[in-house]
Design a protein around this motif. Sequence first.
Motif, PDB file in Angstrom:
ATOM      1  N   ALA A 151       0.918  -1.132   0.021  1.00 33.84           N
ATOM      2  CA  ALA A 151       0.024   0.007  -0.065  1.00 33.84           C
ATOM      3  C   ALA A 151       0.752   1.161   0.052  1.00 33.84           C
ATOM      4  CB  ALA A 151      -0.842   0.184   1.106  1.00 33.84           C
ATOM      5  N   ASP A 152       1.991   1.226   0.651  1.00 33.95           N
ATOM      6  CA  ASP A 152       2.841   2.226   0.567  1.00 33.95           C
ATOM      7  C   ASP A 152       3.624   2.701  -0.753  1.00 33.95           C
ATOM      8  OD1 ASP A 152       2.537   2.668   3.401  1.00 33.95           O
ATOM      9  OD2 ASP A 152       4.525   1.615   3.999  1.00 33.95           O
ATOM     10  N   GLN A 153       3.902   1.380  -1.431  1.00 35.20           N
ATOM     11  CA  GLN A 153       4.375   1.697  -2.689  1.00 35.20           C
ATOM     12  C   GLN A 153       3.201   2.316  -3.816  1.00 35.20           C
ATOM     13  OE1 GLN A 153       5.865  -2.200  -3.786  1.00 35.20           O
ATOM     14  NE2 GLN A 153       7.255  -2.156  -2.197  1.00 35.20           N
ATOM     15  N   HIS A 154       2.202   1.755  -3.694  1.00 36.59           N
ATOM     16  CA  HIS A 154       1.003   2.005  -4.496  1.00 36.59           C
ATOM     17  C   HIS A 154      -0.448   2.296  -3.549  1.00 36.59           C
ATOM     18  CE1 HIS A 154       3.349   0.114  -7.558  1.00 36.59           C
ATOM     19  NE2 HIS A 154       3.413  -0.953  -6.650  1.00 36.59           N
ATOM     20  N   PRO A 155      -0.364   3.597  -3.389  1.00 41.39           N
ATOM     21  CA  PRO A 155      -1.191   4.066  -2.305  1.00 41.39           C
ATOM     22  C   PRO A 155      -2.763   3.937  -2.878  1.00 41.39           C
ATOM     23  CG  PRO A 155       0.212   5.945  -2.600  1.00 41.39           C
ATOM     24  CD  PRO A 155       0.618   4.771  -3.512  1.00 41.39           C
ATOM     25  N   ASP A 156      -3.024   3.965  -4.495  1.00 41.17           N
ATOM     26  CA  ASP A 156      -4.114   3.775  -4.872  1.00 41.17           C
ATOM     27  C   ASP A 156      -4.692   2.530  -4.869  1.00 41.17           C
ATOM     28  OD1 ASP A 156      -2.585   3.206  -6.954  1.00 41.17           O
ATOM     29  OD2 ASP A 156      -3.797   4.194  -8.506  1.00 41.17           O
ATOM     30  N   ILE A 157      -3.829   1.470  -4.661  1.00 37.19           N
ATOM     31  CA  ILE A 157      -4.420   0.074  -4.657  1.00 37.19           C
ATOM     32  C   ILE A 157      -5.207  -0.336  -3.445  1.00 37.19           C
ATOM     33  CG2 ILE A 157      -2.296  -0.700  -3.129  1.00 37.19           C
ATOM     34  CD1 ILE A 157      -1.930  -3.029  -5.209  1.00 37.19           C
ATOM     35  N   THR A 158      -5.354   0.618  -2.826  1.00 37.96           N
ATOM     36  CA  THR A 158      -6.354   0.151  -1.599  1.00 37.96           C
ATOM     37  C   THR A 158      -7.835   0.381  -1.803  1.00 37.96           C
ATOM     38  OG1 THR A 158      -6.013   2.442  -0.612  1.00 37.96           O
ATOM     39  CG2 THR A 158      -4.525   0.718   0.110  1.00 37.96           C
ATOM     40  N   ASN A 159      -7.994   0.860  -3.060  1.00 40.95           N
ATOM     41  CA  ASN A 159      -9.547   0.966  -3.636  1.00 40.95           C
ATOM     42  C   ASN A 159      -9.646  -0.111  -4.582  1.00 40.95           C
ATOM     43  OD1 ASN A 159     -11.901   1.817  -4.518  1.00 40.95           O
ATOM     44  ND2 ASN A 159     -11.675   3.838  -3.936  1.00 40.95           N
ATOM     45  N   ALA A 160     -10.732  -1.122  -4.192  1.00 41.88           N
ATOM     46  CA  ALA A 160     -11.081  -2.174  -5.470  1.00 41.88           C
ATOM     47  C   ALA A 160     -11.026  -1.833  -6.489  1.00 41.88           C
ATOM     48  CB  ALA A 160     -12.353  -2.951  -4.822  1.00 41.88           C
ATOM     49  N   LYS A 161     -11.581  -0.618  -6.790  1.00 40.20           N
ATOM     50  CA  LYS A 161     -11.771  -0.170  -8.303  1.00 40.20           C
ATOM     51  C   LYS A 161     -10.491   0.083  -9.080  1.00 40.20           C
ATOM     52  CE  LYS A 161     -12.101   5.032  -7.420  1.00 40.20           C
ATOM     53  NZ  LYS A 161     -12.760   6.087  -7.232  1.00 40.20           N
ATOM     54  N   ASN A 162      -9.368   0.159  -8.455  1.00 41.31           N
ATOM     55  CA  ASN A 162      -8.166   0.124  -8.976  1.00 41.31           C
ATOM     56  C   ASN A 162      -7.420  -1.097  -8.956  1.00 41.31           C
ATOM     57  OD1 ASN A 162      -8.249   2.918  -9.462  1.00 41.31           O
ATOM     58  ND2 ASN A 162      -7.638   3.600  -7.122  1.00 41.31           N
ATOM     59  N   LEU A 163      -7.680  -2.057  -8.647  1.00 44.12           N
ATOM     60  CA  LEU A 163      -7.349  -3.365  -8.491  1.00 44.12           C
ATOM     61  C   LEU A 163      -6.793  -3.900  -9.855  1.00 44.12           C
ATOM     62  CD1 LEU A 163      -9.113  -5.276  -5.725  1.00 44.12           C
ATOM     63  CD2 LEU A 163      -6.597  -4.542  -5.808  1.00 44.12           C
ATOM     64  N   ASN A 164      -7.524  -3.684 -10.971  1.00 41.22           N
ATOM     65  CA  ASN A 164      -7.092  -4.229 -12.369  1.00 41.22           C
ATOM     66  C   ASN A 164      -5.957  -3.642 -12.699  1.00 41.22           C
ATOM     67  OD1 ASN A 164      -9.232  -5.998 -12.500  1.00 41.22           O
ATOM     68  ND2 ASN A 164     -10.430  -4.551 -13.655  1.00 41.22           N
ATOM     69  N   LYS A 165      -5.532  -2.387 -12.301  1.00 42.05           N
ATOM     70  CA  LYS A 165      -4.347  -1.757 -12.598  1.00 42.05           C
ATOM     71  C   LYS A 165      -3.102  -2.577 -12.224  1.00 42.05           C
ATOM     72  CE  LYS A 165      -2.298   2.854 -11.891  1.00 42.05           C
ATOM     73  NZ  LYS A 165      -2.322   3.900 -11.015  1.00 42.05           N
ATOM     74  N   TYR A 166      -3.246  -3.339 -11.137  1.00 43.11           N
ATOM     75  CA  TYR A 166      -2.358  -3.950 -10.280  1.00 43.11           C
ATOM     76  C   TYR A 166      -2.500  -5.410 -10.384  1.00 43.11           C
ATOM     77  CZ  TYR A 166      -1.285   0.904  -8.570  1.00 43.11           C
ATOM     78  OH  TYR A 166      -1.130   2.134  -8.564  1.00 43.11           O
ATOM     79  N   ALA A 167      -3.345  -5.811 -11.043  1.00 37.92           N
ATOM     80  CA  ALA A 167      -3.691  -7.459 -10.821  1.00 37.92           C
ATOM     81  C   ALA A 167      -2.258  -8.357 -11.382  1.00 37.92           C
ATOM     82  CB  ALA A 167      -4.720  -7.915 -11.986  1.00 37.92           C
ATOM     83  N   SER A 168      -1.440  -7.786 -12.262  1.00 38.96           N
ATOM     84  CA  SER A 168      -0.430  -8.653 -12.714  1.00 38.96           C
ATOM     85  C   SER A 168       0.695  -8.785 -11.547  1.00 38.96           C
ATOM     86  CB  SER A 168       0.374  -7.893 -14.020  1.00 38.96           C
ATOM     87  OG  SER A 168       0.746  -6.773 -13.429  1.00 38.96           O
ATOM     88  N   LEU A 169       0.513  -7.944 -10.657  1.00 34.82           N
ATOM     89  CA  LEU A 169       1.356  -8.041  -9.388  1.00 34.82           C
ATOM     90  C   LEU A 169       1.007  -9.529  -8.585  1.00 34.82           C
ATOM     91  CD1 LEU A 169       1.830  -4.487  -7.991  1.00 34.82           C
ATOM     92  CD2 LEU A 169       3.395  -5.612  -9.275  1.00 34.82           C
ATOM     93  N   PHE A 170      -0.150  -9.776  -8.705  1.00 29.82           N
ATOM     94  CA  PHE A 170      -0.658 -10.925  -7.960  1.00 29.82           C
ATOM     95  C   PHE A 170      -0.620 -12.143  -8.640  1.00 29.82           C
ATOM     96  CE2 PHE A 170      -3.179  -7.083  -6.462  1.00 29.82           C
ATOM     97  CZ  PHE A 170      -2.630  -6.850  -5.253  1.00 29.82           C
TER      98      PHE A 170
END
Length: 318
Positions: A133-152
């Motif tokens: 969350a510290d690295q990507h502050p907007d990841i804490t909102n579910a609407k932004n998860l697709n932006k980071y899905a590849s990390l998971f």
Amino acid sequence: MMNRKHLRLAGTAGAVVLGLTGMSACAAAKTSSSGSSGQVTIAVPSWVGAEANAAVAQYLLEHELDTKVKLTQLDESVAFDAVNSGKADAILEDWDGVPQKVKLYVDSKKSIEPAGDLGVTGHIGWYIPKYLADQHPDITNAKNLNKYASLFKTAESGNKGQLLEGSPSYTTNDDALIKNLKLNLKTVYAGSEAAQITQIKENYKAKKPFISYWWTPQWLNNQLDMVEVKLPPYKKGCDSDPKKITCGYAKTPLQKYIGADFAKKNKKAAQFLKNFKWTDAQQNEVAGMIADKKMSPDKAAETWVKANKNVWKGWLPK
């Protein structure tokens, strides 16, 4: 934990011997049989917080009320059936996962009666480590998860991000949420609470990105800094149709139930179970002794009881 409206750890129908999860009914307290208040069978679901409830209740019933206690591992739905039939006497942690059975047995048949609030508030959600969350502050909102899905992504999740789950017996809304919120995630089950914790701890130690179905209270939250992802807010009734769910999970005051016949026949033990009420922190303390420090449930209960007489003495019937 659970589902219906509020999430809860409900499970597949069936029971297993408590010894399989390290839970066993300890021998009855070595006290005189005079004044004994019989025997109590407590239904225990398959997570360590509930195990902590049962361990402390068992220890005090046996050592303070000369009451033999049997612990039997039962998933939520089956536990209500067992208390209704008299095969079990008490449920100490219900997450409102089977409201239809509460309606049938408590409201209609009155074969089961409420035993009050456990004092613990349960909540389920999706959590990520704070370092992510510290690295990507907007990841804490579910609407932004697709932006980071590849990390998971993992071998198990393929080209989607992995949403780590616990036991397949836990009822969740996560598959519906993923579909209805159009998220590029896939649920992958660790197999049990213990396996999920192992995976979370390994990921955390390696500072790997991960997202997991998770809940409070949970003893591990005292050791790892986790941040809840904001799902659409829960509103009463928003989860009434499991296929259409788009909201997060409620905060649920956990409840206790006892058999109506048991309450009449074993008034002292029944009153003790009604009086039993502790905090999230107290449950986590005992759960941590069992799961993290590898104490036996009985030893963990004994340790806590000896240090907290000011708490439990008020649970004893007058």
